[in-house]
Write an enzyme that holds these catalytic residues in place. Sequence first.
Site, PDB file in Angstrom:
ATOM      1  N   GLY A  40       0.842  -1.185   0.000  1.00  0.00           N
ATOM      2  CA  GLY A  40       0.000   0.000   0.000  1.00  0.00           C
ATOM      3  C   GLY A  40       0.879   1.236   0.000  1.00  0.00           C
ATOM      4  O   GLY A  40       1.875   1.305  -0.725  1.00  0.00           O
ATOM      5  N   CYS A  41       0.546   2.214   0.813  1.00  0.00           N
ATOM      6  CA  CYS A  41       1.310   3.466   0.899  1.00  0.00           C
ATOM      7  C   CYS A  41       2.771   3.190   1.229  1.00  0.00           C
ATOM      8  O   CYS A  41       3.081   2.552   2.240  1.00  0.00           O
ATOM      9  CB  CYS A  41       0.699   4.359   1.964  1.00  0.00           C
ATOM     10  SG  CYS A  41       1.718   5.780   2.417  1.00  0.00           S
TER      11      CYS A  41
END
Length: 275
Positions: A40-41
């Site tokens: 993800g991030c």
Amino acid sequence: MKTIRFLATSFFILLLLAFDIKGDDYTVASGNKSLLVALGCFWCAEQAFEQYAPGVIEAVSGYAGANGIENPTYRNHPGHFEVVLIEYDPTKTTFKLLVQYAYRNLDPFDSYGQFCDRGSSYYPAIFYANEEERLEVESVIEEILAMHPEWDPASVVVPILERPVFWKAEEYHQNYYIKKPKNYGYYKNACGRTKRLKSVWGEHEYFCYHDLEISCFNNTVVNEEGVEVDAEVNIKNASEEVVGLMPQWAVILVSIVAVILVCGLTFFLSNRVKR
């Protein structure tokens, strides 16, 4: 002799150009190794590895994808995952242990993004560079499923992919959790990352993989040579995570508005007194 050497060198260069051979946009130090993951991030993945995972030398935010464009940027990276390249010292950790850390920092049931971030940029993945690494990743999944018999194996949907070329992200993304701790803390908290990880893995398992003392592992790890060594984490000596109530720009804005209101009220009251 010089002519032959020149022709051989020229031929080799032309051969490289013809095949368009490319390597990672980051150089791992001699003796160290690297692992590529998409969680993800990349800000959060970078912090998770640099602060808590043993033997990590550097976690670099970037982009990678088998079908991605060349020279991707944050504003333009079709075909790429947000990833982190983790440089590690094999005398202080192992590939397998870092893969275990990777899984404890993602939601294994979500293949369409992670936490509040949706879309192809935030798809999760674990990458392998060779057959040995692929088998190591699969063994980690088998161990996780054995630890969580209540999980349906088909529901674990994070793909294991062949490692593509890594492109380093812009400098302002690197070490974001250190450069902008309040902004980062606000984002991570608002995104619900920690809350979801605890829900998936349980409080105890989450703690074990986010503990600066490595107490669940008796403060030691077994390295790639099979030797038990003291665990070393948080190589950048980062401060404890700050859970910001609002991002820095919002704090500044609220402060400015408060000053304006105070000045206005003071001016209003002073005029009333004069009357």
